[in-house]
Write an enzyme that holds these catalytic residues in place. Sequence first.
Site, short mmCIF file in Angstrom:
data_model
loop_
_atom_site.label_atom_id
_atom_site.label_comp_id
_atom_site.label_asym_id
_atom_site.label_seq_id
_atom_site.Cartn_x
_atom_site.Cartn_y
_atom_site.Cartn_z
N SER A 1 -2.11 -9.43 1.46
CA SER A 1 -2.00 -8.37 2.46
C SER A 1 -2.84 -7.16 2.05
O SER A 1 -4.07 -7.27 1.91
CB SER A 1 -0.52 -8.03 2.65
N GLY B 1 0.79 -1.22 0.00
CA GLY B 1 0.00 0.00 0.00
C GLY B 1 0.82 1.26 0.00
O GLY B 1 0.30 2.35 -0.25
#
Length: 517
Positions: free
Chosen positions: A210, A134
């Site tokens: 994830s 991210g």
Amino acid sequence: MRTLAALAVLLTACATTTPTATTATTTTTLTGPAAADPAVVRTDAGAVRGSVAGGHRLFQGIRYATAGRWEPPAPPPAWRGVLDATRPGAMCPQVGSPYAPVRSENEDCLFLNVTTPAKPGTRRPVMVWLHGDGALGAGHYSDARRLAARGVVVVTINYRLGVFGGFGHPGLRDGGTYGLQDQTEALRWVRRNAAAFGGDPGNVTVFGVSYGASAIGALLTSPAAGGLFHRAIMQSGETLMDMPAGSMVPGLEALPSFMWRSRAEVSALGRAYAGQLGCADLACLRALPVEKILEVPQIMNAFQTYAYGNRVLPESPAEALRKGRFHRVPVLAGATRDEHRLFVAMNYDIQGKTPNYPKLVREAFGRKAPDILRKYPINRYKSPSIAWATVLTDRMWARATHEQNTLLAQHVPVYGYEFADRDAPMFLPLETGFDWGAYHAGDLPYLFEEKDTPLAPAQRALSDRMIGYWANFARAGDPNGKGLPGWPRAGSGTLALEPGKIRVIDYAARHRLGFWK
């Protein structure tokens, strides 16, 4: 603002090598025999020339969208001739980390890569990979040749990260969702172009690890993503996960959600960071050089969330899943056996520190701490770090994964797994004598080729079976197939993936979920 800014969460999914990424812009003229060249494919925006070698075709650096800073993505402009697609496109802006020393300041970064079998074919299943973290990473780090060898077309994408993907501000209508919008636009590109690469636009599996898996939790609940994918694989996702105090960052108070923030929260955070950057409005923020924004400590990690309460995500994906409001597609989802060892080691052991296990338990769980310390006595584990990691693996990861799969299984076919190879090789450049176990994202080298992370023969055999399961699921929505141990649906057991010992387990019992309930 202090709470959110402290979310320096280290979610791994990026390989340790850092090949140079360049924007592919070279074109040649497509004439005569070149039209039949297997290295040339015509997309809806123009032709691309990739490479053919070793039984596969690889096309890199294909532009799937363009976007201004904190603006929605749009389809790319058409081009003439043949675009060179033999090199990766630019990575989205990022500053790297101790375990992935990469950096990019290029906002022109919405590129994808396609790996296909070299043998001609049509209507092959398509798998679209969302990398994790991210705040760093890129699609080209994931080598999908072994998956493609199973008759699958694999697409790996770049999407906007950190402050460029999750930034919110009072002046932004859909702030906090730009990375998610990129992923959705990439799926639209796949729908338009899959057939040109031999894929079936009506059979698309989105899969990720994830942060990427959590993004799939958002795609499952985003109205804009409806119909763009037909199956979902979620590896170590955090869609339903909360954070007890001190669990991810020492000293950080408890947070009710790992991934989701309201539009108001993200806008307030954005306004606070705008002040740090010396800006009072969006025009000022949009005029800043990328490097100026990246100079602000923690700004990338502070926006490793997506905002809800907007057109892209009308409600929190966690609440939407709990209410059964999601796109009805089959799901394969699971986690690793020792998820939290990686995070504990990075917070303590790698820094030469030893966690105060009883104190951490008391700070995280208050009056329930004595019960937890009796259930997880320190003398049962190799070290205080392993004890603390086991508590958090069970309480955070296993509990959230089990709840997620149970909720989804009320409406769609779900296949749950646990990656359980406690000797999995560490693919990150982390040198310590720590016992990693089956750590967070430790299953990645079993699905994607990692030339610097060799697998032992038994691990290679497990890898072959995992790739078979994943490809079967992409093909038919069911991972079972010839030569593979049977995999029941969720509710009848969870499949433990371990070298030489693939078997069905009682996941709830293994992770003491009755106690945590």
